[in-house]
Write a protein that holds these residues in place. Structure first.
Motif, short mmCIF file in Angstrom:
data_model
loop_
_atom_site.label_atom_id
_atom_site.label_comp_id
_atom_site.label_asym_id
_atom_site.label_seq_id
_atom_site.Cartn_x
_atom_site.Cartn_y
_atom_site.Cartn_z
N UNK A 77 0.85 -1.19 0.00
CA UNK A 77 0.00 0.00 0.00
C UNK A 77 0.88 1.23 0.00
N UNK A 78 0.46 2.23 -0.78
CA UNK A 78 1.29 3.45 -0.86
C UNK A 78 0.48 4.59 -1.47
N UNK A 79 0.95 5.82 -1.29
CA UNK A 79 0.29 6.96 -1.93
C UNK A 79 0.63 6.99 -3.42
N UNK A 80 -0.06 7.84 -4.19
CA UNK A 80 0.28 7.97 -5.62
C UNK A 80 1.78 8.25 -5.77
N UNK A 81 2.34 7.64 -6.79
CA UNK A 81 3.79 7.68 -6.99
C UNK A 81 4.26 9.05 -7.51
N UNK A 82 5.48 9.38 -7.14
CA UNK A 82 6.05 10.66 -7.58
C UNK A 82 7.48 10.43 -8.06
N UNK A 83 7.59 9.64 -9.11
CA UNK A 83 8.90 9.35 -9.68
C UNK A 83 9.33 10.41 -10.70
N UNK A 84 10.36 10.06 -11.45
CA UNK A 84 10.82 10.91 -12.55
C UNK A 84 11.60 12.12 -12.11
N UNK B 48 14.66 13.32 -0.56
CA UNK B 48 14.81 11.91 -0.17
C UNK B 48 13.85 11.08 -1.02
N UNK B 49 14.39 10.12 -1.74
CA UNK B 49 13.56 9.31 -2.63
C UNK B 49 13.47 7.88 -2.10
N UNK B 50 12.23 7.48 -1.81
CA UNK B 50 11.97 6.12 -1.36
C UNK B 50 11.50 5.32 -2.57
N UNK B 51 11.77 4.03 -2.57
CA UNK B 51 11.24 3.22 -3.67
C UNK B 51 10.89 1.82 -3.18
N UNK B 119 5.86 4.39 -11.69
CA UNK B 119 7.02 3.70 -11.11
C UNK B 119 6.99 4.01 -9.61
N UNK B 120 7.18 2.99 -8.76
CA UNK B 120 7.00 3.18 -7.32
C UNK B 120 8.17 3.90 -6.65
N UNK B 121 8.15 5.22 -6.86
CA UNK B 121 9.07 6.13 -6.17
C UNK B 121 8.22 7.16 -5.44
N UNK B 122 8.73 7.62 -4.29
CA UNK B 122 8.05 8.67 -3.53
C UNK B 122 9.10 9.67 -3.07
N UNK B 123 8.84 10.93 -3.37
CA UNK B 123 9.82 11.98 -3.06
C UNK B 123 9.41 12.73 -1.80
N UNK B 124 10.41 13.01 -0.97
CA UNK B 124 10.19 13.81 0.23
C UNK B 124 11.16 14.97 0.22
N UNK B 125 10.62 16.17 0.39
CA UNK B 125 11.47 17.37 0.42
C UNK B 125 11.82 17.72 1.86
#
Lengths: 84, 147, 147, 84
Positions: A77-84, B48-51, B119-125
């Protein structure tokens, strides 16, 4: 009842307080599993309060909350992705 | 077709050079490089990028396979970092090689749109004021509609 | 904003590296590299590129100015060769640097479309069977319509 | 009558047999100048037989065949461009 690995990412991981856990479940679908988790503790109920803001993957494939768990070993489970 | 998900910094120019050298019978190469910049009001200290290890590589490879079929890619490279980055650091890059220029552009834009939202990445500032998760933009989700 | 029209070969990866190093407060860099390939039936020996010295630089600079305004370019580089090239040689490259990725892509595609049909270059293919001038494609002219 | 520099590129240069020449002309427009050139010799008439396949620049700016020459110092004729 069977065992499934449950993973949490990003703010969901922070709210629940752990990155993953092994869960014993009788759930047929992802939504059923979410109900079981919500019933556990307040932090789960809070984390899963708005499913529209969450995404789910079964065995590392994106899916929907009405998907059957079938033989899945891992649900994430996770929030909407923020890649790129 | 190469997909690399790594915490280590990389040199985009070097990666582009290696990619181009390996491409045979190609007429067009398009590259995209994404760089950490200050998005928030207070100065950004870290991004910080989590994946999701395992799923990330599979999800990107599936996008690359789709792009390869659809735009007749001769070659493709995706590198995406995770972990702690600073302003000015390269986050990721995409390179596409094709016979015709319009295919190279379309494939690179497709991959960028999908990397953003699938793509399963999550960014944290992280700033002096604290940390906040970057929220997905409606625009980014809408961008998928054009493919 | 740099425009170079030259007969000398150049290293696109090196040019991209130099370009990226010079860009400050940028979030996205898109590059396009065009490479000589076999287009005709009989194997290509040379691609000879003629140009109009003076007008070429002015025409490209005008395109760069338009792109800079329209997509808020932070920086832009265009290099285009003339003279005799061989298959595998780099003909030209474009690099655009912006805050947002969609602007970098749009500006690079705009510049490519305009370079194809509005910069005074003419290509001649030389094979064992003889030489022929490359004819402009209707598609390339039509591509300008989208801007 | 006045002098103007006329440039030819690509196959137009090859058909006419020279890259540029200084021309004495009374032409008011580009089209008038083309008529004068056509009247000179067969190779000019042939080279300029289909204006739809040609482009023109006045003082290094693309223009159309009906454009007035005015004070232009340099006119260039060439086929559609194939850059990039």
């Amino acid at each position: 009842m069977r065992m499934i690995e449950v993973l949490y990412f990003a703010w969901l991981r922070e709210r629940i307080g752990l990155p993953s856990e092994t869960v014993e479940t009788a759930a047929e679908t992802v939504a059923d599993l979410v109900e079981e988790l919500r019933a556990r503790e307040a932090r789960y109920a809070l984390a899963f309060s708005d499913l529209a803001s969450l995404r789910v993957a079964l065995d590392q494939e994106l899916t929907t909350f009405d998907a059957p768990l079938k033989g899945a070993k891992e649900v994430a489970f996770f929030p909407p992705m923020t890649g790129g | 077709m190469v997909v690399r998900v790594q915490s280590a910094p990389f040199d985009p120019a070097g990666a582009i050079g290696g990619f181009a050298t390996g491409c045979k019978r190609v007429g067009a190469i398009v590259t995209f490089t994404g760089i950490v910049r200050d998005l928030s009001g207070s100065p950004l200290k870290k991004m910080r990028i989590e994946h999701y290890p395992g799923m990330t590589e599979k999800a990107i490879m599936a996008m690359v396979d789709t792009a390869t079929q659809r735009w007749s890619l001769r070659d493709c490279l995706v590198i995406h970092r995770y972990g702690d980055l600073e302003p000015g650091d390269t986050i990721m890059m995409v390179a596409t090689a094709t016979a015709h220029r319009s295919d190279a552009f379309a494939a690179a834009e497709y991959l960028m749109d999908y990397l953003k939202s699938r793509a399963p990445f999550w960014k944290k500032e992280i700033t002096d004021q604290g940390a906040r998760w970057v929220t997905a933009k409606d625009d980014d989700e809408a961008a998928l509609g054009r493919w």
